[in-house]
Structures are given as C-alpha cells and as structure tokens.
Design a protein around this motif. Structure first.
Motif, mmCIF file in Angstrom:
data_model
loop_
_atom_site.group_PDB
_atom_site.id
_atom_site.type_symbol
_atom_site.label_atom_id
_atom_site.label_comp_id
_atom_site.label_asym_id
_atom_site.label_seq_id
_atom_site.Cartn_x
_atom_site.Cartn_y
_atom_site.Cartn_z
ATOM 1 N N GLY A 131 0.803 -1.209 0.000
ATOM 2 C CA GLY A 131 0.000 0.000 0.000
ATOM 3 C C GLY A 131 0.833 1.254 0.000
ATOM 4 N N TRP A 132 0.169 2.370 -0.276
ATOM 5 C CA TRP A 132 0.747 3.716 -0.191
ATOM 6 C C TRP A 132 -0.021 4.503 0.873
ATOM 7 N N PHE A 133 0.730 5.212 1.676
ATOM 8 C CA PHE A 133 0.174 6.102 2.678
ATOM 9 C C PHE A 133 0.881 7.444 2.550
ATOM 10 N N ALA A 139 -4.092 0.788 -2.030
ATOM 11 C CA ALA A 139 -3.571 -0.535 -1.700
ATOM 12 C C ALA A 139 -3.864 -1.491 -2.846
ATOM 13 N N ILE A 140 -3.007 -2.487 -2.975
ATOM 14 C CA ILE A 140 -3.149 -3.471 -4.055
ATOM 15 C C ILE A 140 -2.799 -4.845 -3.505
ATOM 16 N N TYR A 148 4.659 7.229 1.766
ATOM 17 C CA TYR A 148 5.320 6.007 2.217
ATOM 18 C C TYR A 148 4.722 4.788 1.521
ATOM 19 N N CYS A 149 5.558 3.849 1.135
ATOM 20 C CA CYS A 149 5.036 2.562 0.709
ATOM 21 C C CYS A 149 5.166 1.600 1.884
ATOM 22 N N ALA A 150 4.274 0.636 1.922
ATOM 23 C CA ALA A 150 4.226 -0.308 3.031
ATOM 24 C C ALA A 150 3.913 -1.692 2.507
ATOM 25 N N GLY A 151 4.422 -2.693 3.210
ATOM 26 C CA GLY A 151 4.168 -4.061 2.788
ATOM 27 C C GLY A 151 4.281 -5.035 3.945
ATOM 28 N N ASP A 152 3.764 -6.206 3.741
ATOM 29 C CA ASP A 152 3.882 -7.266 4.726
ATOM 30 C C ASP A 152 3.611 -8.579 4.018
ATOM 31 N N TYR A 153 4.046 -9.670 4.614
ATOM 32 C CA TYR A 153 3.825 -10.965 4.006
ATOM 33 C C TYR A 153 2.347 -11.310 4.077
ATOM 34 N N GLY A 154 1.822 -11.777 2.995
ATOM 35 C CA GLY A 154 0.401 -12.093 2.939
ATOM 36 C C GLY A 154 -0.191 -11.538 1.671
ATOM 37 N N PRO A 155 -1.189 -12.201 1.112
ATOM 38 C CA PRO A 155 -1.712 -11.825 -0.205
ATOM 39 C C PRO A 155 -2.629 -10.605 -0.227
ATOM 40 N N SER A 156 -3.243 -10.291 0.891
ATOM 41 C CA SER A 156 -4.226 -9.212 0.875
ATOM 42 C C SER A 156 -3.575 -7.888 1.251
ATOM 43 N N SER A 189 -5.515 0.091 6.599
ATOM 44 C CA SER A 189 -5.042 0.553 7.897
ATOM 45 C C SER A 189 -3.530 0.392 7.989
ATOM 46 N N PRO A 190 -2.836 1.381 8.574
ATOM 47 C CA PRO A 190 -1.391 1.236 8.746
ATOM 48 C C PRO A 190 -1.011 -0.031 9.514
ATOM 49 N N SER A 191 -1.890 -0.482 10.393
ATOM 50 C CA SER A 191 -1.586 -1.671 11.191
ATOM 51 C C SER A 191 -1.572 -2.947 10.356
ATOM 52 N N SER A 192 -1.991 -2.846 9.098
ATOM 53 C CA SER A 192 -1.965 -4.009 8.204
ATOM 54 C C SER A 192 -0.572 -4.322 7.707
ATOM 55 N N TYR A 193 0.373 -3.403 7.937
ATOM 56 C CA TYR A 193 1.702 -3.530 7.351
ATOM 57 C C TYR A 193 2.791 -3.440 8.410
ATOM 58 N N LYS A 194 3.759 -4.318 8.263
ATOM 59 C CA LYS A 194 4.876 -4.336 9.205
ATOM 60 C C LYS A 194 6.070 -3.560 8.679
#
Length: 124
Positions: free
Chosen positions: A35-37, A50-51, A95-103, A107-112
C-alpha cells in the motif's frame, strides 16, 4: 532485513503529474499485498491506495480516486503510484508499506514494513 525504498517525489505545480516508485528488497513481496500512505505536516498518517498480491483487488482513498493509480510489477518487486491532476492538498511525505500475505488493507496496522518516505510538494 526487508527494505522498501521509495523514489520519485519532488516539487510540482498544481495539475502536474508524478510517478512514485517503491523497490522491495525481497522478492517475496512480489506476491504480497502492498500500500501507499501519506502524512502531511501536522496531520495523521493517511491511507492512499492498496493493491493485493496479483493486482486483482485495488482500493483508493476517496480523496485520490480517479486521479491516482496504484500498480505493481511482480517480476521486479516494484510498486508504483501514478499521481495525476495533483493538488496542493496532496502535499505530504508518501510512504510505501508491505507485509507478508496476499491481501492489502487500508489501515497502517496491516503492514509491518515501511519505506523511509519521499516528499511530494504541490504548489498552487
């Protein structure tokens, strides 16, 4: 250690376009939601777009819908944000954000994992 590196920010005039890029250090992110924030001075972190892992599910904030386009190149582990018809209100650190997982969530809390940010300034 996972690294996300944004680029492409700058100073533009209202109505101009910019393309932000985000390079992920791990190829695993090519199959993860991202995602982008953005955060403007004195304001909270705000969801932009988000994608999901394959690009089939995309979401935008109402404030950018129709002007911004999120996309990704899985082979290159790259995330993009094409920003058209920029407005002074779009001025922020992006900011770009990412985390392991397909979805991908809004929310910022979706990304580590987060990039260091790139400044976008839109003058009137």
């Amino acid at each position: 250690q996972v690294q996300l590196v944004e680029s492409g920010g700058g100073l533009v005039q209202a109505g101009d376009s910019l393309r932000l890029s985000c390079a992920a250090s791990e190829r695993a992110f090519s199959s993860s939601g991202m995602g982008w924030f953005r955060q403007a001075p004195g304001k909270e972190l705000e969801f932009v777009a988000a994608i999901n892992f394959n690009g089939a599910s995309i979401a935008y904030a109402d404030s950018v819908k129709g002007r911004f386009t999120i996309s990704r190149d899985g082979a290159k582990a790259m995330l993009y944000l094409q920003m058209n018809s920029l407005k002074p209100d779009d001025t922020a650190v992006y900011y770009c954000a990412g985390d392991y997982g397909p979805s991908a969530g809004s929310s910022p809390s979706s990304y580590k994992y987060w990039g260091q940010g790139t400044q976008v300034t839109v003058s009137s």
